[in-house]
Motif scaffolding. Structure first.
Motif, mmCIF file in Angstrom:
data_model
loop_
_atom_site.group_PDB
_atom_site.id
_atom_site.type_symbol
_atom_site.label_atom_id
_atom_site.label_comp_id
_atom_site.label_asym_id
_atom_site.label_seq_id
_atom_site.Cartn_x
_atom_site.Cartn_y
_atom_site.Cartn_z
ATOM 1 N N PRO A 115 0.714 -0.821 -0.030
ATOM 2 C CA PRO A 115 -0.177 -0.087 -0.143
ATOM 3 C C PRO A 115 0.599 1.328 0.101
ATOM 4 N N ALA A 116 -0.173 2.158 -0.529
ATOM 5 C CA ALA A 116 1.246 3.629 -0.708
ATOM 6 C C ALA A 116 1.607 4.063 0.561
ATOM 7 N N HIS A 117 1.432 4.126 2.136
ATOM 8 C CA HIS A 117 1.734 4.375 3.441
ATOM 9 C C HIS A 117 2.566 3.069 4.002
ATOM 10 N N TRP A 118 3.035 2.170 3.380
ATOM 11 C CA TRP A 118 4.201 1.410 3.511
ATOM 12 C C TRP A 118 5.405 1.720 3.208
ATOM 13 N N THR A 119 6.004 1.188 3.689
ATOM 14 C CA THR A 119 7.151 1.391 3.208
ATOM 15 C C THR A 119 8.063 -0.452 3.537
ATOM 16 N N TRP A 120 8.936 -0.944 2.248
ATOM 17 C CA TRP A 120 10.060 -1.754 2.592
ATOM 18 C C TRP A 120 11.282 -1.611 3.203
ATOM 19 N N ALA A 121 12.121 -1.441 4.902
ATOM 20 C CA ALA A 121 12.774 -1.487 4.877
ATOM 21 C C ALA A 121 14.169 -2.017 4.038
ATOM 22 N N ALA B 44 18.104 -1.809 16.955
ATOM 23 C CA ALA B 44 18.335 -1.567 17.820
ATOM 24 C C ALA B 44 18.421 -0.015 16.290
ATOM 25 N N GLU B 45 19.934 -0.208 15.755
ATOM 26 C CA GLU B 45 19.847 0.727 15.250
ATOM 27 C C GLU B 45 19.278 0.614 14.115
ATOM 28 N N THR B 46 18.466 0.020 12.675
ATOM 29 C CA THR B 46 18.182 0.450 12.453
ATOM 30 C C THR B 46 16.047 0.580 12.416
ATOM 31 N N GLU C 289 16.252 2.584 14.643
ATOM 32 C CA GLU C 289 16.173 4.623 15.085
ATOM 33 C C GLU C 289 16.372 4.636 13.751
ATOM 34 N N ARG C 290 16.269 4.561 12.819
ATOM 35 C CA ARG C 290 16.302 5.175 11.937
ATOM 36 C C ARG C 290 15.092 5.076 10.740
ATOM 37 N N ALA C 291 14.645 4.322 11.392
ATOM 38 C CA ALA C 291 13.521 3.707 10.802
ATOM 39 C C ALA C 291 12.347 4.580 11.350
ATOM 40 N N VAL C 292 12.360 4.936 12.258
ATOM 41 C CA VAL C 292 11.584 5.822 12.858
ATOM 42 C C VAL C 292 12.107 6.654 14.067
ATOM 43 N N GLY C 293 12.510 7.740 13.257
ATOM 44 C CA GLY C 293 13.406 8.684 14.468
ATOM 45 C C GLY C 293 12.872 9.531 14.824
ATOM 46 N N ASP C 294 11.634 9.871 15.316
ATOM 47 C CA ASP C 294 10.785 10.947 16.716
ATOM 48 C C ASP C 294 10.411 9.443 17.790
ATOM 49 N N ILE C 295 10.757 8.261 17.894
ATOM 50 C CA ILE C 295 11.159 7.392 18.524
ATOM 51 C C ILE C 295 10.479 8.286 20.428
ATOM 52 N N ALA C 296 11.322 8.831 20.129
ATOM 53 C CA ALA C 296 11.662 9.730 21.801
ATOM 54 C C ALA C 296 10.579 10.730 22.375
ATOM 55 N N SER C 297 9.497 10.692 21.196
ATOM 56 C CA SER C 297 8.169 11.000 21.123
ATOM 57 C C SER C 297 7.146 10.557 21.475
ATOM 58 N N ARG C 298 6.930 9.295 21.650
ATOM 59 C CA ARG C 298 6.277 7.997 21.177
ATOM 60 C C ARG C 298 6.635 7.367 22.269
ATOM 61 N N HIS C 299 5.133 6.672 22.614
ATOM 62 C CA HIS C 299 4.815 5.999 23.755
ATOM 63 C C HIS C 299 4.945 4.223 22.467
ATOM 64 N N ALA C 300 6.118 4.081 23.153
ATOM 65 C CA ALA C 300 6.162 2.317 22.313
ATOM 66 C C ALA C 300 5.408 1.474 23.004
#
Length: 524
Positions: free
Chosen positions: A466-472, A479-481, A483-494
């Motif tokens: 789907p248009a709003h899906w992306t493949w890595a 942990a590294e990938t 953080e790259r995929a979700v750059g604003d992780i610090a603002s989110r409830h995980a």
């Protein structure tokens, strides 16, 4: 340090998860009984004597097993010997063992009452009161009256002795890790110990005695039954309410009553097991939950290795998106893990009375007895949900959310996203979905319909994303990938739902999130 502790915790959970709750508790209690027997032989524990321990356990085990077997046969339920032996062992540590006839009669009565309470003091198939606590309380109260002086036993809680403190603490911690009730019991222990120290201070002032804080603390921890009561009785899942804050409230109440026993008419006190029974009643008031029958309508593969079961509920089912249910599948000769398993709910509350669960087929060469029985269930089969639990639910408000799912661990997120979509609620959500390959991405259409931004971690590229899906791009999720995929992780409830090893691998990134909620699973 936090990362290593989180990784160690998840590895321990993976090991303990290979045993059913009943079997683990049984092993822990049996180990305590053996340790107590050896210490009694060596004279470290003066009372009870070795023969008193053996005779008392035999009487309790036989009486409880017979009553359980008769009741379960009458009610057409599978006989669970683990449950009978667990109740017998708990009563062995709670009541005063003995060899004389009156003591053995009192133990037999306590065992019979404990067993009967599972079936007579119950709501929709689930007992309300802790069976061992009920049996011990009734016998102790009866013994306080002159007409029942022939009862030669009562509550003694002899397990609360310094020589048994370390074994109780170590084995109890293993049980609490398995049932994920460490925080609940910590609240109980803190309240009980604190109240006990205050009580000792008040009594010292009342009788003009000296008071030493360290001595009072040692007495509350090493010479009281608080450790055993918390680890093996307060933590019992069947008599706890479904939500964690409710469980903490129950633990605090039991701690208060156990730490400062209240005298009733000068005959007996509301302490220890009676405190637990009052806590059980509060838990029952919090959630009048019970067994609900489910009729299997169909099963289908949602991936090459995962199946979905669709049921129609015969009765009222209450759950929140993200919670799990316990499904009872009775069958002959169940293995060590018993006849009950926990499954995250795929469907949303808005879908009721339709209810769906999904599971991975897993080991085909050596399947568990439960897995075989569930695989043999045909459409029209009636099974039972024995409860819904869990705090794996979305926070209120507009807090951005990160969902990390591994394979079939996506199920609670499907429920949450379906409910948001059904209610027309908009929320900032990112779903990170990892699977062994593209074919193992379950519920693609349902997730795509919610419009949630999704990042897919698979070795091969999924077709027609789907248009709003992306493949890595085939990257491994660590942990590294992440953080790259979700750059604003610090603002989110995980929120993460997956095997313990994945949770441990992602810990360095997840601990940077605003909040973290985990839902580890170790198969079934």
């Amino acid at each position: 340090m936090i990362t290593s502790l989180a990784a160690a915790r998840q590895r321990v959970l993976a090991v303990l998860g290979s045993l059913s709750m009943y079997r683990l508790v049984l092993f822990a209690l049996a180990a305590l009984a053996v340790i107590a027997f050896v210490l009694s032989l060596l004279g470290v524990i003066v009372s009870p004597a070795p023969l008193e321990l053996v005779a008392s356990f035999v009487v309790l085990a036989v009486v409880i097993s017979v009553v359980d077997a008769a009741a379960q046969r009458l009610l057409r339920l599978p006989w669970r010997i683990e449950s009978s032996l667990v109740t017998a062992l708990i009563l062995l540590f709670v009541l005063r063992p003995g060899l004389d006839l009156s003591s053995l009669l009192g133990l037999a009565l306590a065992g019979a009452l404990a067993s009967l309470s599972k079936y007579l003091i119950a709501w929709r198939g689930r007992h309300i009161l802790n069976p061992a606590a009920f049996g011990a309380a009734v016998v102790s109260i009866l013994g306080a009256f002159g007409a029942f002086e022939w009862l030669g036993t009562s509550s003694s809680w002899w397990i609360g002795t310094p020589s048994m403190a370390i074994p109780v603490a170590v084995l109890g911690l293993a049980v609490l890790w398995r049932t994920e009730k460490v925080r609940v019991v910590l609240v109980f222990l803190v309240v009980a110990v604190a109240v006990s120290i205050v009580r000792q201070l008040v009594q010292a002032q009342e009788f003009d005695m000296s008071f030493d804080l360290l001595t009072a603390l040692q007495f509350a921890v090493l010479q009281s039954p608080f450790l055993f009561l918390g680890a093996f009785m307060v933590s019992e899942p069947l008599t706890l309410p479904p939500r964690r804050r409710q469980q903490l409230a129950v633990a605090a109440l039991v701690g208060l009553l156990a730490g400062w026993p209240i005298s009733v008419a000068g005959l007996f006190t509301l302490g220890q097991e009676r405190a637990l029974l009052i806590g059980n009643l509060l838990a029952f008031a919090f959630a009048l939950r019970g067994s609900v029958r489910l009729v299997l309508e169909r099963r289908e593969f949602v991936t090459p290795t995962a199946q979905e079961l669709t049921f129609r509920a015969k009765g009222k089912v209450k759950f929140l998106p993200g919670q799990y249910l316990e499904l009872d599948v009775p069958h002959h000769r169940p293995d060590a893990r018993g006849t009950r398993r926990e499954f995250s709910i795929v469907s949303a509350p808005a879908d009721l009375p339709t209810l769906r669960i999904a599971y991975k087929n897993g080991d085909q060469k050596h399947p568990s007895s439960y897995k075989r029985a569930l695989a043999e269930a045909a459409p029209g089969t009636t099974l039972a949900v024995t409860g819904t639990w869990g705090d794996f639910i979305l926070p209120r408000g507009e807090t951005p959310v990160l969902m990390v799912a591994a394979g079939i661990g996506v199920t609670p997120f499907v429920s949450q996203l379906r409910q948001l979509h059904a209610m027309g609620q908009q929320r900032d959500v990112v779903l990170v979905y990892v699977a062994s390959d593209a074919r193992e991405l379950a519920f693609r259409d349902e997730l795509a319909a919610t419009g949630v931004r999704t990042v897919v971690f698979t070795k091969d590229e999924p077709a027609d994303l789907p248009a709003h899906w992306t493949w890595a791009n085939g990257a491994r999720l660590d942990a590294e990938t992440l953080e790259r995929a979700v750059g604003d992780i610090a603002s989110r409830h995980a929120f993460i739902s997956g095997p313990p090893r994945l949770i441990a691998d992602l810990a360095p990134a997840l601990q940077k999130a605003r909040n973290l909620t985990t839902d580890a699973f170790a198969g079934y």
